[in-house]
Design a protein around this motif. Sequence first.
Motif, PDB file in Angstrom:
ATOM      1  N   PHE A 195      37.515 -63.661  43.493  1.00 43.10           N
ATOM      2  CA  PHE A 195      36.950 -64.726  42.483  1.00 43.10           C
ATOM      3  C   PHE A 195      36.110 -65.804  43.087  1.00 43.10           C
ATOM      4  O   PHE A 195      35.802 -66.838  42.570  1.00 43.10           O
ATOM      5  CB  PHE A 195      38.545 -65.329  42.031  1.00 43.10           C
ATOM      6  N   LYS A 196      35.410 -65.518  44.438  1.00 37.11           N
ATOM      7  CA  LYS A 196      34.496 -66.424  44.711  1.00 37.11           C
ATOM      8  C   LYS A 196      33.178 -66.559  44.006  1.00 37.11           C
ATOM      9  O   LYS A 196      32.411 -67.249  44.038  1.00 37.11           O
ATOM     10  CB  LYS A 196      34.487 -66.151  46.313  1.00 37.11           C
ATOM     11  N   GLN A 197      32.905 -65.001  43.442  1.00 40.12           N
ATOM     12  CA  GLN A 197      31.566 -65.194  42.834  1.00 40.12           C
ATOM     13  C   GLN A 197      31.565 -63.950  41.823  1.00 40.12           C
ATOM     14  O   GLN A 197      32.431 -62.802  42.142  1.00 40.12           O
ATOM     15  CB  GLN A 197      30.611 -64.724  43.924  1.00 40.12           C
ATOM     16  N   LEU A 198      30.758 -63.943  40.983  1.00 43.22           N
ATOM     17  CA  LEU A 198      30.448 -62.948  40.098  1.00 43.22           C
ATOM     18  C   LEU A 198      29.040 -62.247  40.221  1.00 43.22           C
ATOM     19  O   LEU A 198      28.059 -63.231  40.396  1.00 43.22           O
ATOM     20  CB  LEU A 198      30.712 -63.340  38.663  1.00 43.22           C
ATOM     21  N   SER A 199      28.924 -61.081  40.110  1.00 41.49           N
ATOM     22  CA  SER A 199      27.738 -60.477  40.217  1.00 41.49           C
ATOM     23  C   SER A 199      27.298 -59.798  38.702  1.00 41.49           C
ATOM     24  O   SER A 199      27.847 -58.940  38.418  1.00 41.49           O
ATOM     25  CB  SER A 199      27.538 -59.346  41.396  1.00 41.49           C
ATOM     26  N   ILE A 200      26.144 -60.645  38.184  1.00 46.19           N
ATOM     27  CA  ILE A 200      25.715 -60.000  36.996  1.00 46.19           C
ATOM     28  C   ILE A 200      24.346 -59.747  37.003  1.00 46.19           C
ATOM     29  O   ILE A 200      23.582 -60.511  37.259  1.00 46.19           O
ATOM     30  CB  ILE A 200      26.101 -61.073  35.788  1.00 46.19           C
ATOM     31  N   SER A 201      24.014 -58.178  36.988  1.00 51.79           N
ATOM     32  CA  SER A 201      22.737 -57.650  37.132  1.00 51.79           C
ATOM     33  C   SER A 201      22.372 -58.268  38.377  1.00 51.79           C
ATOM     34  O   SER A 201      22.892 -57.846  39.368  1.00 51.79           O
ATOM     35  CB  SER A 201      22.043 -58.248  35.925  1.00 51.79           C
ATOM     36  N   GLN A 202      21.174 -58.720  38.426  1.00 44.88           N
ATOM     37  CA  GLN A 202      20.703 -59.413  39.836  1.00 44.88           C
ATOM     38  C   GLN A 202      21.036 -60.805  40.029  1.00 44.88           C
ATOM     39  O   GLN A 202      20.792 -61.279  40.961  1.00 44.88           O
ATOM     40  CB  GLN A 202      18.943 -59.213  39.521  1.00 44.88           C
TER      41      GLN A 202
ATOM     42  N   ILE B   7      31.814 -69.197  42.013  1.00 40.59           N
ATOM     43  CA  ILE B   7      32.955 -69.661  41.326  1.00 40.59           C
ATOM     44  C   ILE B   7      33.617 -70.617  42.358  1.00 40.59           C
ATOM     45  O   ILE B   7      34.089 -70.290  43.340  1.00 40.59           O
ATOM     46  CB  ILE B   7      34.116 -68.449  40.852  1.00 40.59           C
ATOM     47  N   ASP B   8      33.435 -71.841  41.640  1.00 41.09           N
ATOM     48  CA  ASP B   8      34.071 -73.160  42.503  1.00 41.09           C
ATOM     49  C   ASP B   8      35.579 -73.116  42.340  1.00 41.09           C
ATOM     50  O   ASP B   8      36.421 -73.811  42.991  1.00 41.09           O
ATOM     51  CB  ASP B   8      33.535 -74.298  41.948  1.00 41.09           C
ATOM     52  N   GLU B   9      35.890 -72.961  40.923  1.00 44.65           N
ATOM     53  CA  GLU B   9      37.398 -73.175  40.702  1.00 44.65           C
ATOM     54  C   GLU B   9      37.951 -72.389  39.594  1.00 44.65           C
ATOM     55  O   GLU B   9      37.200 -71.738  38.729  1.00 44.65           O
ATOM     56  CB  GLU B   9      37.363 -74.645  39.981  1.00 44.65           C
TER      57      GLU B   9
END
Length: 140
Positions: A60-67, A72-74
């Motif tokens: 849950f630290k980040q999402l990758s959407i396309s490029q 995600i901070d919280e």
Amino acid sequence: MKNKFITLDCDDVVLLEKDTFKVSRLKELVQEQIYSKWERHSASYLYSVQNANTQISEFFKQLSISQETIKIDEVKLNLVIDCQILKISGRGWQKGKLKIKIYISNVTKDKYRLYLEFYPDESAKPESSLDDIRKMIQAT
């Protein structure tokens, strides 16, 4: 659920089904469970989703959407359960909903934050005009 909630003190008592807890103890137990499930058991959960070496916190630290990559901070979790509250100030048991708000942060020192809010089923009875007179008499 109504918009107005009652703040709970650490010594107030919560009745969940058949179990009772002081608010302070309930918070401790919920925090322990969240930590345990979030950190310790995340690898086994993600094994079926991704790979065994990744924890939910990493997932849950980040999402990758396309490029694009979105950090995600919280993560916020809201749980609502029927309960009864016994306030230390004493008016007897009061039925309502307990809202448990959990914040899991990837950027702050205080990684886990927990808040409890009580939303009564019935609004508290308004004071009568006689109560104002009684208060004035007692003040003199």
